[in-house]
Design a protein around this motif. Structure first.
Motif, PDB file in Angstrom:
ATOM      1  N   UNK A   6      58.348  50.121  56.658  1.00 46.06           N
ATOM      2  CA  UNK A   6      57.213  49.685  57.477  1.00 46.06           C
ATOM      3  C   UNK A   6      56.711  50.733  58.478  1.00 46.06           C
ATOM      4  N   UNK A   7      57.608  51.395  59.247  1.00 41.69           N
ATOM      5  CA  UNK A   7      57.071  52.320  60.259  1.00 41.69           C
ATOM      6  C   UNK A   7      56.216  53.443  59.664  1.00 41.69           C
ATOM      7  N   UNK A   8      56.652  54.023  58.533  1.00 35.81           N
ATOM      8  CA  UNK A   8      55.889  55.110  57.912  1.00 35.81           C
ATOM      9  C   UNK A   8      54.563  54.589  57.364  1.00 35.81           C
ATOM     10  N   UNK A   9      54.618  53.424  56.724  1.00 37.87           N
ATOM     11  CA  UNK A   9      53.412  52.834  56.163  1.00 37.87           C
ATOM     12  C   UNK A   9      52.416  52.512  57.282  1.00 37.87           C
ATOM     13  N   UNK A  10      52.905  51.930  58.366  1.00 36.02           N
ATOM     14  CA  UNK A  10      52.042  51.577  59.501  1.00 36.02           C
ATOM     15  C   UNK A  10      51.363  52.829  60.054  1.00 36.02           C
ATOM     16  N   UNK A  11      52.156  53.898  60.280  1.00 38.26           N
ATOM     17  CA  UNK A  11      51.590  55.138  60.835  1.00 38.26           C
ATOM     18  C   UNK A  11      50.508  55.712  59.935  1.00 38.26           C
ATOM     19  N   UNK A  12      50.785  55.782  58.643  1.00 35.76           N
ATOM     20  CA  UNK A  12      49.836  56.438  57.743  1.00 35.76           C
ATOM     21  C   UNK A  12      48.555  55.621  57.593  1.00 35.76           C
ATOM     22  N   UNK A  13      48.679  54.291  57.534  1.00 37.07           N
ATOM     23  CA  UNK A  13      47.474  53.475  57.357  1.00 37.07           C
ATOM     24  C   UNK A  13      46.648  53.369  58.638  1.00 37.07           C
ATOM     25  N   UNK A  14      47.298  53.354  59.791  1.00 38.68           N
ATOM     26  CA  UNK A  14      46.527  53.363  61.047  1.00 38.68           C
ATOM     27  C   UNK A  14      45.760  54.669  61.180  1.00 38.68           C
ATOM     28  N   UNK A  15      46.377  55.781  60.777  1.00 39.06           N
ATOM     29  CA  UNK A  15      45.689  57.080  60.827  1.00 39.06           C
ATOM     30  C   UNK A  15      44.494  57.066  59.877  1.00 39.06           C
ATOM     31  N   UNK A  16      44.687  56.491  58.700  1.00 39.30           N
ATOM     32  CA  UNK A  16      43.590  56.437  57.731  1.00 39.30           C
ATOM     33  C   UNK A  16      42.457  55.560  58.271  1.00 39.30           C
ATOM     34  N   UNK A  17      42.806  54.443  58.895  1.00 38.28           N
ATOM     35  CA  UNK A  17      41.773  53.560  59.441  1.00 38.28           C
ATOM     36  C   UNK A  17      41.005  54.250  60.574  1.00 38.28           C
ATOM     37  N   UNK A 162      55.809  46.265  49.915  1.00 39.55           N
ATOM     38  CA  UNK A 162      56.592  46.992  50.915  1.00 39.55           C
ATOM     39  C   UNK A 162      57.798  46.147  51.293  1.00 39.55           C
ATOM     40  N   UNK A 163      58.741  46.787  51.962  1.00 41.11           N
ATOM     41  CA  UNK A 163      59.973  46.084  52.349  1.00 41.11           C
ATOM     42  C   UNK A 163      59.625  44.956  53.310  1.00 41.11           C
ATOM     43  N   UNK A 164      60.222  43.790  53.117  1.00 41.59           N
ATOM     44  CA  UNK A 164      59.952  42.661  54.013  1.00 41.59           C
ATOM     45  C   UNK A 164      61.237  42.260  54.731  1.00 41.59           C
TER      46      UNK A 164
END
Length: 188
Positions: A6-17, A162-164
């Motif tokens: 989750x942390x890596x996914x959150x960082x990358x998608x917030x940057x993309x947004x 993603x991992x839940x």
């Protein structure tokens, strides 16, 4: 469960947004609102909980002129309190626009649909938020269980899996600027 942490996914998608141009963000938001507006569940709902866009989340303002009762969240401690807008909104604790504390409260039993902001969703209906757990706590509370929920997210932030965590609450549908994905048969 597999999938990206989750942390890596959150960082990358917030940057993309954040990298979306204003024009792209507005166009994608308008298309997303168009899809939501066409859904029978939205048309049939009288009271809908929504949100004010923050950090280039999809902007739902185009929907707020629909003849519905709209509820918006206020952060109160570690919970969300829902209010209609009888007085102008204000900037809350996290820098997010939220209803004034004197605004009328929306009681859970009146709510037909919750439009849930997401950093990401997976195709099983699980959402990735900012990590505060506000919506997970809300959706697992007895008075909110069984409410219809649609995750609102741009297409690039829909991932296969993603991992839940055990406390993660799946959504019943996901709406993007490209399509509506019904996860639950009740939201077809």
């Amino acid at each position: 469960m597999g999938g990206m942490a989750k942390p890596e996914l959150r960082r990358s998608l917030l940057a993309k947004r954040r990298s979306l141009s204003l024009k792209e963000w507005q166009q994608k938001s308008q298309q997303l609102c168009h899809h939501l507006n066409a859904l029978s569940i939205v048309q049939q709902s009288n009271t809908i909980l929504a949100y004010f866009s923050f950090r280039q989340e999809p902007d739902l303002r185009a929907l707020f002129s629909l003849d519905k009762t709209w509820g918006f969240p206020r952060c109160v401690g570690s919970s969300l309190s829902w209010h209609t807008l009888s007085v102008p909104p204000q900037i809350g604790a996290y820098g997010i626009v939220e209803p004034h504390c004197d605004s009328p409260i929306v009681e859970p039993d009146r709510v037909d649909l919750i439009l849930v902001p997401c950093v990401a969703c997976d195709r099983r209906g699980y959402r990735l938020g900012y990590g505060g757990g506000f919506y997970d706590r809300l959706l697992s509370a007895p008075e909110w269980q069984g409410k219809r929920t649609i995750g609102v997210v741009f297409e690039f932030a829909v991932v296969s899996e993603f991992a839940i965590d055990p406390w993660d609450q799946p959504l019943q549908g996901i709406c993007t600027e490209r399509e509506y994905l019904a996860i639950s048969a009740s939201l077809l």
